[in-house]
Design an enzyme around this catalytic site. Structure first.
Site, PDB file in Angstrom:
ATOM      1  CE  LYS A  79       3.168  12.344  16.604  1.00 55.33           C
ATOM      2  NZ  LYS A  79       1.914  13.079  16.925  1.00 55.33           N
ATOM      3  CB  SER A 154       2.347  16.492  14.976  1.00 54.44           C
ATOM      4  OG  SER A 154       1.690  15.634  15.894  1.00 54.44           O
ATOM      5  CB  SER A 178      -1.445  15.378  15.930  1.00 55.88           C
ATOM      6  OG  SER A 178      -0.957  16.688  15.957  1.00 55.88           O
TER       7      SER A 178
END
Ligand SMILES: [Mg+2]
Ligand SMILES: [Zn+2]
Lengths: 491, 110, 503
Positions: A79, A154, A178
């Protein structure tokens, strides 16, 4: 999804045994990226050249008989809120434009030491604020299972990267769900560790007391293996749990428990998250019940349990997380790095103009919400009160764990939804109701795919465990996965 | 005593908060954000039902104390420091004479 | 924009002569000073001391004064995204030392974030302590005997420094600023007094005593001239004898203790003038303008300070164990007050004693006294002749030997001063240096004979001197000095002339 996905452990075994190589594994995944990345947009950056150099070096070391590590040659996606030395790290925000970290996050060092090969930095909601990856400054990521739908967020890019076969393993971060929510929406396994089990050093902070890094994988065994690689005490993170406590609880050896079954384990299904709150899709609830039944069928004692304070988690979260974020994101001021608006007459004007131009709407919303909640006269009513609600939630969980080894709930109230379906911020926030309590309590939780819901989209079932209860959590998750496979599940 | 959460959020309050957070809002943004933030705060009112007066706050889920670092200047080498300086100045928006350059801080020349 | 910094820039170095100027005026009087009748000052001081650690408060970067810009940096003290603070254990220990020396209660404490935007502060918040500081409820007894309460002494981090670069001939019209983060993250202890101080002299005495304490316990080098000690003054006034607390102003940018006294005097008078004019002061931060000799309001007051303090989620509580506190207490050196008492007990003059301790040179006097030398002479040398670099390294036995030689009459005071200066420079023994110069004090009988000869050579002048023409004393002294090549003691000559004149 056409072919059965290749798992990280399979790949590692093939490479270690000489049936494949790190370069071949990388090329295979780069080929899939070339095929579908334009459509999916899982990545902010694909680091093909660096990955090839790393893969070649691993192959040479393997040929020389070196022990390169448990993930030797396995591609992994990160990420884009984890710092990588010399590689741009953006948080999917314009404010970090041009910034190249001069240091590696602890998890990045650990992955490298385990022989994993980083293939790129994945897309996210700006600063991890969102549940759909629609808040990325660089455009949304699409759900590989149905590109008209969101991948969740997210960590949508990391979930999509695994689901699309761009990398067998990826890392995300989970502040209010997330990792688990996009895992559920993309039909992969996603896990949030106990707070402090994985170092936050080098993870760009959203809400410091809630953030944790965790793995995305195709299956539970990969998840356990990747978690073992990234977990451990880090002296650079003051909130990192001491090594002894981690080993005593078996947190660093969760893989050993995967085949133990659930005979005699006590499983509590959280009643508040099984329909007493609006917005849970009936198919999602039905699959969760089916997973609980499967566990009962495997010998677990399953019962309903009430966590009365769980419904207040959402409110507490939206008071705590923005407050911490408003402070964590103050440093993006155009002075030392990132975006600067030029031509401003003084430093103050430059700072406000840079922040105004550099942050997206959702980030501004949360900064303002958090600033308001901390400002004079409001701290006790908002942030202070929310921290007390947090204690209530922990107390409720601890009471439940006197009678149960793990708890069960849906991960997300709904399956992957179409783009734009939750344009109103509050509606989007409500999507996190089942995942947030674990962040507030600091407890581990994992989402494992179990069947499908509306429109044949995957459903994720959440397994919750007490602080440092990763081992029993994985033990139960493995059983749910076996049941899903036996039922011809969607994954 | 008036409980701040009892009142709806006003545009003025949002404008004040934006200034405190160093964000500039247009009139339209101010209206939109006020409505959205008010809705979130309205929802967050449900915690008012909870009596938490005797409940201690949780700052950290896993309680730790006295986490200290050893005070050793040799932990970072001169080369590392120089490498760091060059790296951070290289990505600075503007730099001069090995320092970060910013517009004048008005009113600071006292 | 709200740019409030609670630490001071230090631009004007303070010389050691300035230091000696304020420390000698120690206050014993407690009346309000320099205000119109019927008014008194109410003063509290916030003192920031940089802690003498190797590394910074939360970052492994070096804690070092000066140096090339941005060389003592690390991702943590630059506040780079993703970095996390870890507490420097040594900084906690030094803070506890000061707390114990100030009779504070040392308690479990937490770090809080103080949020405000400031380009010199890398995270745009300062890690400090708020409602749970490390040290609380202490006190400092001043040399005058007055006790000033210490509310708290808490740990925090320093900011970097920016330099304004002028506009002349540059592309940028209004100039620009350059920021150096070498100082960012340096550990600070902020010591906050109660408003128990009543005048500029008492304020200076408090700051001087605090400086002596932090130096004595090894917590800080306490150098005002390098900014490792900085003072902010909270000043208000009230009708004398009342116990009300009126609106106060916080004065920053005070770069020396001399300025501290001037700034307090100016500010208190400003308040009185406002009240007398039927007006009143506004609570605000004001900056001391050294050249103008006045305080000035900071810019931009329209936005109230709102620091949005909250417990720093990246850090865990510091909870010093009773054993640790006891160990630190047991290892504390003698404090300035005890050290002054030792010299006072030996018969030292209070002002000179205070100065000797302030300069951290009191052990020299003690060694000299125990070697049999008179304390007065020892203290006079310390006060008058040792305000120089390197004085701390002076060998105490050598110093004792010098004072003994002088008091035995083996050296004149002028010779002793010269030898002492060379001792500091060279580290050599006084006997060797005196022998090299051929210094040996003339005894009085020798001088007596010499003087008789000079009188015989100048009978007219001697008569005029005896008739009251005092300026001729210089002529006779000069003649003796010439004849002895400067080895005679001026004081002895004066005595000799006086006694001969009166016979
Ligand atoms: Mg202060
Ligand atoms: Zn301070």
């Amino acid at each position: 999804m056409t072919d059965a996905p290749i798992t990280g452990l399979t790949l590692a075994a093939d490479i270690a045994a000489g049936r494949s190589s790190a370069v071949a594994a990388l090329d295979g995944h780069l080929a899939r990226i070339a095929e579908r990345e334009d459509e999916i947009h899982a990545f902010n950056l694909v680091t093909a050249d660096q990955a090839r150099a790393a893969a070649e070096s691993i192959d040479q070391r393997l040929a020389a008989g070196e022990d390169v590590g448990p993930l030797a040659g396995v591609p992994v996606a990160l990420k884009d809120n984890m710092c990588t030395e010399g590689v741009a790290t953006t948080c999917s925000s314009r404010i970090l434009e041009g910034w190249i970290p001069p240091y590696d996050a602890t998890v990045v060092q650990k992955l490298e030491a385990a022989g994993a090969v980083m293939v790129g930095k994945t897309n996210l909601d700006e600063f991890a604020m969102g549940s759909s990856t629609e808040n990325s400054a660089f455009g949304p990521t699409l759900n590989p299972l149905d590109t008209s739908r969101v991948p969740g967020g997210s960590s949508g890019g990391s979930a999509a990267a695994v689901a699309a076969g761009f990398a067998p393993l990826s890392l995300g971060s989970d502040t209010g769900g997330s990792i688990r929510q996009p895992a559920a929406l993309c039909g992969v396994v996603g896990m949030k560790p106990s707070y402090g089990a994985v170092s936050r050093y080098g993870l760009i902070a959203f809400a410091s007391s809630l953030d944790q890094i965790g793995p995305f994988t195709h299956d539970v065994a990969d998840s356990a293996a990747l978690f073992e690689v990234i977990a451990g005490h880090d002296p650079q993170d003051s909130t990192s749990i001491p090594h002894q406590a981690l080993t005593d609880a078996g947190v660093l050896s969760v893989s050993e428990r995967l085949s133990e079954g659930v005979d005699g384990l006590r499983v509590g299904v959280i009643s508040e998250l099984m329909g007493s709150i609006d917005g849970f899709e009936p198919e999602v609830l039905a699959q969760t019940r089916a997973a609980a039944d499967a566990l009962a069928g495997a010998g677990a004692k399953v019962d309903e349990v009430s966590i009365p304070s769980a419904i207040y988690g959402l409110s507490a979260y939206y008071l705590i997380a923005p407050a911490e974020a408003s402070s964590n994101l103050a440093r993006y001021d155009g002075v030392r790095y990132g975006h600067r608006e030029q031509g401003k007459a003084n430093t103050g004007l430059m700072m406000s103009a840079s922040r105004t131009a550099g942050f997206g709407a959702e980030v501004k919303r949360r900064i303002m919400l958090g600033t308001y909640g901390l400002s004079a006269g409001y701290h006790d009513a908002f942030y202070g009160k929310a921290q007390r609600v947090r204690t209530l939630i922990i107390n409720d969980f601890e009471r439940a764990y006197q009678d149960f080894d793990v708890l069960l709930s849906p991960t997300s109230p709904c399956v992957a939804f179409p783009f734009g379906a939750k344009a109103d911020p509050l509606t989007m926030y409500l999507n996190d109701v089942a995942t947030i309590p674990s962040n507030l309590a600091g407890h581990p939780a994992l989402s494992v795919p179990f069947g499908t819901g509306a429109d044949n989209m995957p459903v994720g079932v959440q397994v919750l465990a007490p602080m440092l209860g990763e081992a029993v959590m994985y033990q139960v998750a493995a059983e749910i996965e076996r049941a899903a496979v036996a039922a011809g599940g969607a994954s | 005593m008036s409980d701040p959460t009892e009142h709806g959020l006003t545009r003025d309050e949002v404008a004040k908060v934006a200034a405190l957070a160093m964000l500039e809002l247009t009139d339209d943004e101010l209206t939109t954000f006020t409505g959205q933030l008010a809705a979130v705060l309205e929802h967050a009112k449900d915690v008012e039902a909870l009596d938490v007066a005797d409940v201690p706050p949780t700052n950290h889920p896993y309680p730790l104390t006295n986490v200290f670092r050893v005070d050793d200047a040799a932990a970072v080498s001169v080369e590392d420091k120089e490498r760091m300086r060059q790296a951070v100045l290289a990505t600075a928006p503007e730099a001069e004479d090995q320092q970060f350059m910013v517009p004048p801080a008005l009113g600071e020349e006292l | 924009m709200n740019q409030q910094n609670d630490t001071l820039e230090n631009e004007t170095p303070v010389s050691s002569t300035m230091l000696s100027a304020w420390t000698t005026e120690s206050s014993v009087e407690r009346e309000p000073q320099g205000l119109p009748d019927g008014w008194e000052m109410v003063i509290g001081l916030d003192v920031h001391a940089e802690l003498a650690t190797e590394t910074k408060m939360f970052s492994p970067a070096t804690n070092q004064f000066g140096g090339e810009p941005n060389t003592n940096i690390h991702p943590v003290c630059l506040g780079l995204p993703g970095t996390l603070p870890v507490v420097n254990g040594k900084a906690v220990e030094l803070s506890i030392r000061v707390g114990l020396a100030l009779n504070c209660t040392v308690q479990r404490c937490i770090f809080a974030r103080k949020n405000y935007f400031y380009p010199d502060m890398p995270k745009d918040y300062q890690i400090s302590q708020y409602d749970r500081p490390l040290n609380i409820n202490g006190s400092i007894q001043l040399p005058s005997g007055h006790v000033v309460g210490v509310e708290r002494a808490h740990m925090e981090e320093d900011t970097g420094k920016s330099t304004h670069v002028g506009d002349s001939g540059r592309i940028h019209d209004a100039g620009y600023s350059l920021v150096d983060y070498n100082r960012a993250g340096v550990p600070l202890l902020e010591i906050v007094s109660h408003p128990d101080i009543r005048g500029p002299e008492e304020a200076k005495a408090y700051a001087a005593e605090l400086q002596a304490i932090v130096i004595a316990v090894g917590a800080s080098d306490g150098k005002f001239e390098e900014g490792s000690m900085r003072v902010d003054a909270n000043v208000s006034v009230r009708p004398a004898g009342s116990d009300e607390l009126r609106t106060r102003c916080e004065i920053k940018n005070v770069n020396s203790l001399r300025s501290l006294g001037r700034a307090i005097q100016y500010e208190a008078q400003r308040h009185v003038d406002l009240y007398l004019a039927g007006d009143k002061p506004v609570q605000e931060t004001r900056h001391w303008d050294e050249e103008g000799g006045r305080t000035r309001a900071g810019r931009s007051k329209e936005q109230a300070e709102d620091y949005r303090y909250f417990a720093d989620p990246d850090l865990v509580p510091v909870d010093p164990s009773p054993q640790w506190i006891d160990e630190i207490r047991a290892a504390l050196p003698a404090l300035p007050r005890e050290r002054r008492q030792a010299l006072l007990d030996a018969g030292g003059d209070p002002e000179n004693v205070a100065m000797a301790v302030q300069r951290n040179l009191d052990s020299l006097a003690l060694v000299a006294v125990s070697a049999g030398a008179p304390i007065d002479k020892a203290l006079v040398h310390i006060v008058n002749n040792l305000a120089v670099d390197g004085a701390e390294e002076l060998n105490a036995e050598h110093f004792a030997a010098l004072v003994t030689m002088e008091s035995n009459g083996d050296l004149t005071s002028t010779q002793a001063k010269q030898v002492l200066g060379e001792m500091v420079e060279s580290g050599r023994a006084p006997a060797d240096l005196a022998a090299e110069h051929g210094f040996e004090a003339m005894d009085t009988s020798e001088l007596d004979v010499l003087l008789d000869g000079i009188i015989a050579d100048h009978p007219d002048e001697w008569q005029r001197f005896c008739d009251g023409e005092n300026k001729l004393q210089g002529m006779f002294t000069g003649q003796i000095m010439k004849a002895t090549q400067g080895k005679a003691d001026g004081k002895v000559i004066a005595q000799l002339l006086a006694s001969k004149k009166s016979t």
